[in-house]
Design a protein around this motif. Structure first.
Motif, PDB file in Angstrom:
ATOM      1  N   LEU A  86       0.820  -1.218   0.000  1.00  0.00           N
ATOM      2  CA  LEU A  86       0.000   0.000   0.000  1.00  0.00           C
ATOM      3  C   LEU A  86       0.854   1.268   0.000  1.00  0.00           C
ATOM      4  O   LEU A  86       0.395   2.332  -0.408  1.00  0.00           O
ATOM      5  CB  LEU A  86      -0.955  -0.002   1.204  1.00  0.00           C
ATOM      6  CG  LEU A  86      -2.089  -1.040   1.113  1.00  0.00           C
ATOM      7  CD1 LEU A  86      -2.768  -1.243   2.471  1.00  0.00           C
ATOM      8  CD2 LEU A  86      -3.111  -0.622   0.067  1.00  0.00           C
ATOM      9  N   GLY A  87       2.101   1.125   0.466  1.00  0.00           N
ATOM     10  CA  GLY A  87       2.997   2.287   0.509  1.00  0.00           C
ATOM     11  C   GLY A  87       3.727   2.517  -0.807  1.00  0.00           C
ATOM     12  O   GLY A  87       4.446   3.503  -0.971  1.00  0.00           O
ATOM     13  N   MET A  88       3.579   1.620  -1.783  1.00  0.00           N
ATOM     14  CA  MET A  88       4.331   1.732  -3.035  1.00  0.00           C
ATOM     15  C   MET A  88       3.675   2.730  -3.989  1.00  0.00           C
ATOM     16  O   MET A  88       2.451   2.890  -3.986  1.00  0.00           O
ATOM     17  CB  MET A  88       4.387   0.357  -3.741  1.00  0.00           C
ATOM     18  CG  MET A  88       5.202  -0.673  -2.997  1.00  0.00           C
ATOM     19  SD  MET A  88       5.064  -2.288  -3.756  1.00  0.00           S
ATOM     20  CE  MET A  88       6.475  -2.221  -4.803  1.00  0.00           C
ATOM     21  N   ALA A  89       4.497   3.357  -4.820  1.00  0.00           N
ATOM     22  CA  ALA A  89       3.946   4.209  -5.890  1.00  0.00           C
ATOM     23  C   ALA A  89       3.125   3.299  -6.812  1.00  0.00           C
ATOM     24  O   ALA A  89       3.495   2.131  -7.015  1.00  0.00           O
ATOM     25  CB  ALA A  89       5.078   4.857  -6.663  1.00  0.00           C
ATOM     26  N   PRO A  90       1.997   3.797  -7.390  1.00  0.00           N
ATOM     27  CA  PRO A  90       1.115   2.942  -8.192  1.00  0.00           C
ATOM     28  C   PRO A  90       1.834   2.160  -9.294  1.00  0.00           C
ATOM     29  O   PRO A  90       1.554   0.981  -9.514  1.00  0.00           O
ATOM     30  CB  PRO A  90       0.101   3.931  -8.784  1.00  0.00           C
ATOM     31  CG  PRO A  90       0.083   5.074  -7.817  1.00  0.00           C
ATOM     32  CD  PRO A  90       1.465   5.156  -7.237  1.00  0.00           C
ATOM     33  N   GLU A  91       2.797   2.797  -9.981  1.00  0.00           N
ATOM     34  CA  GLU A  91       3.494   2.099 -11.083  1.00  0.00           C
ATOM     35  C   GLU A  91       4.360   0.960 -10.551  1.00  0.00           C
ATOM     36  O   GLU A  91       4.477  -0.094 -11.163  1.00  0.00           O
ATOM     37  CB  GLU A  91       4.376   3.072 -11.897  1.00  0.00           C
ATOM     38  CG  GLU A  91       3.617   4.029 -12.789  1.00  0.00           C
ATOM     39  CD  GLU A  91       2.885   5.111 -12.005  1.00  0.00           C
ATOM     40  OE1 GLU A  91       3.240   5.340 -10.820  1.00  0.00           O
ATOM     41  OE2 GLU A  91       1.936   5.704 -12.568  1.00  0.00           O
ATOM     42  N   LEU A  92       4.980   1.200  -9.362  1.00  0.00           N
ATOM     43  CA  LEU A  92       5.820   0.147  -8.772  1.00  0.00           C
ATOM     44  C   LEU A  92       4.960  -1.026  -8.313  1.00  0.00           C
ATOM     45  O   LEU A  92       5.316  -2.198  -8.474  1.00  0.00           O
ATOM     46  CB  LEU A  92       6.605   0.702  -7.584  1.00  0.00           C
ATOM     47  CG  LEU A  92       7.834   1.522  -7.924  1.00  0.00           C
ATOM     48  CD1 LEU A  92       8.517   2.006  -6.656  1.00  0.00           C
ATOM     49  CD2 LEU A  92       8.806   0.685  -8.765  1.00  0.00           C
TER      50      LEU A  92
END
Ligand code: FAD
Length: 384
Positions: free
Chosen positions: A233-239
């Protein structure tokens, strides 16, 4: 201030409460009380709700009977490909049930908006409304709203979700066993067509599911440990999209995010009783299941259908009659217990790190896949 007298008041206008209100609307004076604003469909075609549900053929028939099916956009699950963590696999195909699809995938928001649209002018819609107090008497239930208005009805229905306020006010205990997992959900567009195939992997990082949406799009549910969920949930959307594509072996090529991800804590939950004095519990207010089989809201629609059938069978009867409520509780007990037991058993079987169990579960998948009659029995239960 008196807001009115009704036969039935339903607290909670999610999918289950709204469908029940619609099923009762023709025969009873119904009030539906929802604490949030009335649901709106997506403002723009590119807006996708990250809450996607697999709706079984039985639930679709129930909703169609209410005039609330199909929604504007729905995906179709024709096949399902399930992989174990050590080579086991099982494949379900709608053709094996002589059916066109195993389930449809829909957005929570779109279906809820459709139900609410159908409810206009047919039941008293109170939203947003905040409840302050409730009193259960021998011949009626009184609800007091935060603005001082009051409502009386002969039956109250708790459809206000897993943390039901009404259930708590009635003093009905809820046994909750947290899975220490969250269901991380997000939608992606995919480079390659999904072929209307739902894909699911039981792995060391939890259970990852890709459900087909209309066009080259999928919805993901990753049921995974709290720590891993927080990381996702903490990741950037693309990652996150790249991580999800890799976890699924890049089977649909490159994934691109369509909406922000969200996480829902998962637990097995069961109310000690599904009825009380002039009270019935439906949907998540009565029971919660692990989402690995996509059955939670389908169980809730089953509650709504059975309760509405019992009530509508005798329109002149007292809707809060204790015998009628007992019939409702009895009718739902077996199906709910079976679904909870199966989902909980599968979750525990695949969460175990015991190497013997690891071998057994993968062999089990393989064997079930090979045994036609057993497999078809399972399919009839899961996709009815
Ligand atoms: C990650 C995940 C994936 C899932 N996938 C699937 C799937 O594919 N298929 C499936 O069948 N199920 C699925 N489920 C289960 C499904 O989400 C639930 O079973 C379903 O949403 C329950 O519907 P409900 O109407 O009973 O409760 P809710 O959706 O919780 O609705 C309750 C309503 O009551 C309102 N409310 C709450 N308190 C009050 C109050 N005090 N006063 C007035 N209103 C109130 C809320 O605002 C809400 O509108 C999934 C669950 C999770 C977590």
């Amino acid at each position: 201030m008196n807001q009115g007298e009704f036969d039935i008041v339903i607290v909670g206008g999610g999918l289950v409460g709204a469908s029940l209100a619609l099923a009762l609307a023709g025969q009873w004076r119904v009030a539906l009380l929802e604490r949030a604003l009335p649901p709106l469909p997506a403002a723009l075609p590119q807006d996708w709700d990250n809450r996607i549900f697999a709706i079984s053929p039985g639930s679709q028939a129930f909703l169609a009977g209410l005039g609330a099916w199909p929604p504007l956009r729905a995906g179709c699950i024709r096949e399902m490909d399930v992989r174990g963590d050590a080579g086991g696999s099982i494949h379900f195909d709608a053709l094996e049930l002589a059916s066109e699809q195993l389930a449809a995938t829909v957005e929570n928001r779109g279906l809820q908006a459709l139900l609410w649209q159908a409810l206009q002018g047919r039941v008293e819609l109170l939203a947003p409304a905040s409840l302050h107090a409730v009193q259960f008497d021998a011949d009626h239930v009184s609800l007091t709203l935060a603005d001082g208005a009051s409502i009386q009805a002969r039956l109250a229905v708790a459809a206000d979700g897993a943390y039901s306020w009404l259930r708590e006010q009635a003093g009905i205990a809820f046994a909750r066993q947290p899975y220490e997992q969250q269901g991380v959900v997000a939608n992606f567009s995919c480079q390659r067509p999904h072929g209307d195939i739902a894909r699911q992997w039981f792995g060391h990082d939890g259970i990852l599911a890709w459900l087909p949406l209309p066009g080259n799009r999928i919805s993901m549910v990753w049921s995974t440990g709290n720590q891993h969920a927080t990381e996702l949930l903490g990741m950037a959307p693309e990652l996150l999209a790249a991580r999800v594509a890799a976890a699924g072996g890049h089977g649909l090529g490159v994934l691109a995010p369509l909406c922000p991800a969200a996480g829902f804590p998962l637990s097995l939950g069961r109310a000690e009783r599904s009825i009380g004095r002039r009270l019935a519990l439906v949907g998540d207010a009565a029971h919660t299941v692990h989402p690995l089989a996509g059955q939670g809201v389908n169980l809730g629609f089953g509650d709504a259908r059975v309760l509405a059938d019992l009530l509508n069978a005798k329109p002149g009867r007292d809707p809060g009659d204790a015998m009628l409520l007992q019939s409702y509780a009895r009718s739902r007990a077996e199906e709910v217990l079976l679904m909870q037991t199966v989902c909980d058993g599968l979750q525990k079987l695949f969460a175990s790190t015991d190497p013997v169990l690891g071998c057994v579960r993968n062999m089990g998948l393989q064997l079930t896949d090979a045994l036609g009659p057993l497999k078809r029995t399972l399919m009839r239960q899961a996709f009815r």
